[in-house]
Design an enzyme around this catalytic site. Structure first.
Site, PDB file in Angstrom:
ATOM      1  CG  ASP A 128      41.017  45.761  44.726  1.00 21.24           C
ATOM      2  OD1 ASP A 128      41.233  44.443  44.570  1.00 21.24           O
ATOM      3  OD2 ASP A 128      40.841  46.437  43.573  1.00 21.24           O
ATOM      4  CD  GLU A 171      44.645  42.327  44.271  1.00 19.09           C
ATOM      5  OE1 GLU A 171      44.464  41.316  43.380  1.00 19.09           O
ATOM      6  OE2 GLU A 171      44.492  43.377  44.067  1.00 19.09           O
TER       7      GLU A 171
END
Ligand code: NOJ
Length: 542
Positions: free
Chosen positions: A205, A266
Site C-alpha cells: 500500500d 501500489e
C-alpha cells in the site's frame, strides 16, 4: 534462495478479494475468512491464478482496514489466524496463490506504538517512530507545514500536549517514520511472519509514500488532489528515492525463501517512474493505474499499452493490467459515461451512465486486458458485471472521504457493496438468509448473482471463464510476444505469439476481421466477419 525460474507471477491473473464484501460466513453482515473459504472453489473454477486479499488485520476500520492496529493477527470479525492458515492451505490445494496487503506507510492510531507515543510525550523515543513535530506560530497552534491529506483537510493533527503528527491519509492513520531503524526491523519481521505462514506475496500500500524529506518543507500548494505529486520534481513525500532502499531490503527477504515470493506495488507515480520500483533487485510488479484511468478509446489506450510495455521492458519487468479496484468507480459505470476515463472524484461522481453500453464495453475491455502480455487483476464482482452503486443512502456511507470532504465527495463505498451470489433478494447469498450486509445491495441484483450468471451462457461470468480457460489452453498466451497490426482508426488489433490475434473495435464503424482466422471468443455477436462497435474478439489464424 528463491527459484528464479518460477515465473508464475509474470503472467498471473490475480483476483482481488475485498474481504469485507466478498462472502459472509457467520451472518454478521461483514465478509470473513469462513465465507472466503467456502467460495475458493468458485475462484478456482473461474480460472484465476492467485487471490489478493485486502487488509484483514485487526483495525478500527477508519479506512476500511488500511488503518492496521496489529500486523500479525486477523480482525476478529474476519476470523482467526488458525482459519487464515487453513484458508491459505486450501487455496494452495486448489492451485491458487495468496497475496496479502501490507500497509507500511501508516498504522492505525490504535496501534500500540502510536498509543505509546501519545502516552510518552514530546521528545520521547516512542514519538520518534512517527512524525511528530511542534506547530508553527507563537503558540504552536499552526500545523508544522502546509501539506494536505489525501482524504481532504490538513495532513497534521494536534494532540493534547500541543504537538502535531503527520498523516497523509485520515487522522486515524499516523505516518510511520521510515528513517527509524525500528520501523525497518518491525516490517522485516512482519514479512517473515506471513511468509512463514505460507503466503506467496504482498501488495504494498502507498509504496511511493514511505520516504519523506526530513526537513518536511512546505509544498506551496493550496489544493492537494494529486496522488503523484505531478509537476513537482523532488516532492517531499511522494516517490522519493529513499523508498528504493526499503524495497531492496524487502526483496532480499522474499528471495530468502526457496519458492518464489512476490511483491506488487501500489505506486501512483509520474510517467516513466514506475520502472524504478521494478528493477531486478526491487519489486516484481506494479499496478498499472494509467491503464485503469485511460478512456476507452483506441488512441489513448494504444499509447498507454506501448508505454507500459516498453518502460518496464527496460528493467525486465512484465506489465500488468487492471480495470477496477476498491478505490475506483466500477468500470461498467465508467464506460457507460460520455467520458470513459478517470479524472477526479468531484468531476466524475454521478455523471450519467448508460449501463447497457457500459456493460458492452466492459466485456470488450475484459478481452483486451486478458489478451495483453503480462499479469492482470480482476476486482471481485467485475466478473459478474457489477456496476457502481451510486445511490447509497448518505447515512450508509463509511468511506472517510465523505466526512473529510465535508460531504462533497461521496467516496468509494459504491464499488465496495457486498457482492451477490444467489437468490432473488438481499443479501443475495452474501450471508445467510436474514443477515444484513454492511452496505445495502441494490434490489435489482437478482440477475447479477453468480448463480444466475452461471446459468446464462451470455453472462459476463461465462465470458471471463471462457477467456481464462483459453488464456491457459492456448500456447500463444504463455510468452510475452506482442505486436500491433495495422487497423482502421478507432480500433486496436494486435498479435500475440503463433497467430493469436485480439481485435477491439472502439470506432463507430464495423471492423472487418482478417481473413483466414477463426473466432475463438468474442465479447458480443460477430456478424458476417464484421466486428461491431464496442466489441472485441480473440482470433486464431488458420
Ligand atoms: C490505497 C488503498 O487502496 C486505499 O484504499 C487506502 O485508502 C489508501 N491506500 C490509504 O491506505
Amino acid at each position: 534462495m528463491s527459484n528464479a525460474t518460477d515465473n508464475w507471477w509474470r503472467s498471473a491473473v490475480i483476483y482481488q478479494v475485498y474481504i469485507r464484501s466478498f462472502a459472509d460466513g457467520d451472518g454478521d453482515g461483514t465478509g470473513d475468512i469462513a465465507g472466503l473459504r467456502s467460495r475458493l472453489p468458485y475462484l478456482a473454477e473461474l480460472g484465476v491464478d492467485a487471490i489478493w486479499i485486502n487488509p484483514w488485520y485487526p483495525s478500527p476500520l477508519a479506512d476500511g482496514g488500511y488503518d492496521v492496529s496489529d500486523y500479525r493477527d486477523i480482525h476478529p470479525t474476519y476470523g482467526t489466524l488458525a482459519e487464515a492458515e487453513k484458508m491459505i492451505a486450501e487455496a494452495h490445494a486448489l492451485g491458487l496463490r495468496v497475496i496479502l496487503d501490507i500497509v507500511p506507510n501508516h498504522t492505525s492510531d490504535q496501534h500500540l506504538w502510536f498509543q505509546q507515543a501519545l502516552a510518552a510525550g514530546p521528545g520521547s523515543p516512542e514519538r520518534e517512530r512517527y512524525l511528530f513535530r511542534d506547530g508553527r506560530g507563537e503558540d504552536g497552534s499552526l500545523p508544522p507545514n502546509d501539506w494536505h491529506a489525501a482524504f481532504g483537510g490538513p495532513a497534521w493533527t494536534r494532540v493534547p500536549d500541543g504537538q502535531w503528527y503527520l498523516h497523509l491519509f485520515a487522522p486515524e492513520q499516523p505516518d510511520l517514520n521510515w528513517d527509524h531503524p525500528a520501523v525497518h526491523a518491525e516490517f522485516d519481521d512482519v514479512l517473515h511472519f506471513w511468509f512463514d505462514l505460507g503466503v506467496d506475496g504482498f501488495r504494498i500500500d502507498v509504496a511511493h509514500g514511505m520516504a519523506k524529506d526530513p526537513a518536511l518543507p512546505d509544498l506551496g500548494l493550496t489544493e492537494f488532489s494529486v496522488l503523484t505529486g505531478e509537476g513537482q520534481d523532488d516532492h517531499p513525500h511522494w516517490d522519493r528515492d529513499g523508498v528504493h532502499d526499503i524495497f531492496r531490503r524487502w526483496r532480499a527477504i522474499a528471495d530468502g525463501y526457496p519458492d518464489r515470493r512476490v511483491f506488487v506495488a501500489e505506486a501512483h507515480v509520474r510517467p516513466g517512474r514506475l520502472a524504478h520500483y521494478l528493477r531486478n533487485d526491487e519489486l516484481h510488479t506494479a499496478f498499472n493505474f494509467d491503464f485503469l484511468k485511460c478512456p476507452l478509446e483506441a488512441g489513448p489506450l494504444r499509447e498507454v499499452i506501448d508505454r507500459s510495455i516498453t518502460d518496464l521492458a527496460a528493467v525486465g519487468a512484465p506489465p500488468t493490467w487492471v480495470l477496477s479496484n476498491h478505490d475506483e468507480t466500477r468500470h461498467v459505470t465508467r464506460y457507460g459515461r460520455a467520458y470513459t476515463g478517470v479524472r477526479s472524484a468531484l468531476l466524475d461522481q454521478g455523471a450519467p451512465s448508460d449501463r447497457a453500453l457500459g456493460t458492452r464495453r466492459a466485456r470488450a475491455a475484459a478481452l483486451l486486458m486478458l489478451a495483453l502480455p503480462g499479469g492482470a487483476y480482476i476486482y471481485q464482482g467485475e466478473e459478474l458485471g457489477l456496476y457502481e452503486v451510486e445511490d447509497l443512502p448518505e447515512a450508509a456511507l463509511q468511506d472517510p472521504t465523505w466526512e473529510r470532504s465535508r460531504h462533497t465527495v461521496r467516496g468509494r463505498d459504491g464499488c465496495r457493496v457486498p457482492i451477490p451470489w444467489s437468490g432473488t433478494t438481499p443479501p443475495f447469498g452474501f450471508g445467510p438468509p436474514g443477515s444484513v450486509p454492511w452496505l445495502p445491495q441494490p434490489k435489482d441484483w437478482t440477475s447479477y448473482t453468480a448463480e444466475a450468471a452461471s446459468a446464462d451462457p451470455a453472462s459476463m461470468l461465462q465470458l471471463y471463464r471462457a477467456a481464462l480457460r483459453l488464456r491457459r489452453a492456448v500456447p500463444a498466451f504463455t510468452g510475452e510476444a506482442f505486436r500491433w497490426l495495422d487497423s482502421p482508426h478507432g480500433t486496436l488489433v494486435f498479435e500475440r505469439g503463433a497467430g493469436l490475434l485480439c481485435a477491439v473495435n472502439l470506432s463507430d464503424q464495423p471492423l472487418p476481421l482478417p481473413d483466414a482466422c477463426q473466432v475463438l471468443l468474442a465479447s458480443g455477436p460477430v456478424g458476417d466477419r464484421l466486428l461491431p462497435t464496442d466489441t472485441a474478439a480473440w482470433l486464431q489464424r488458420n
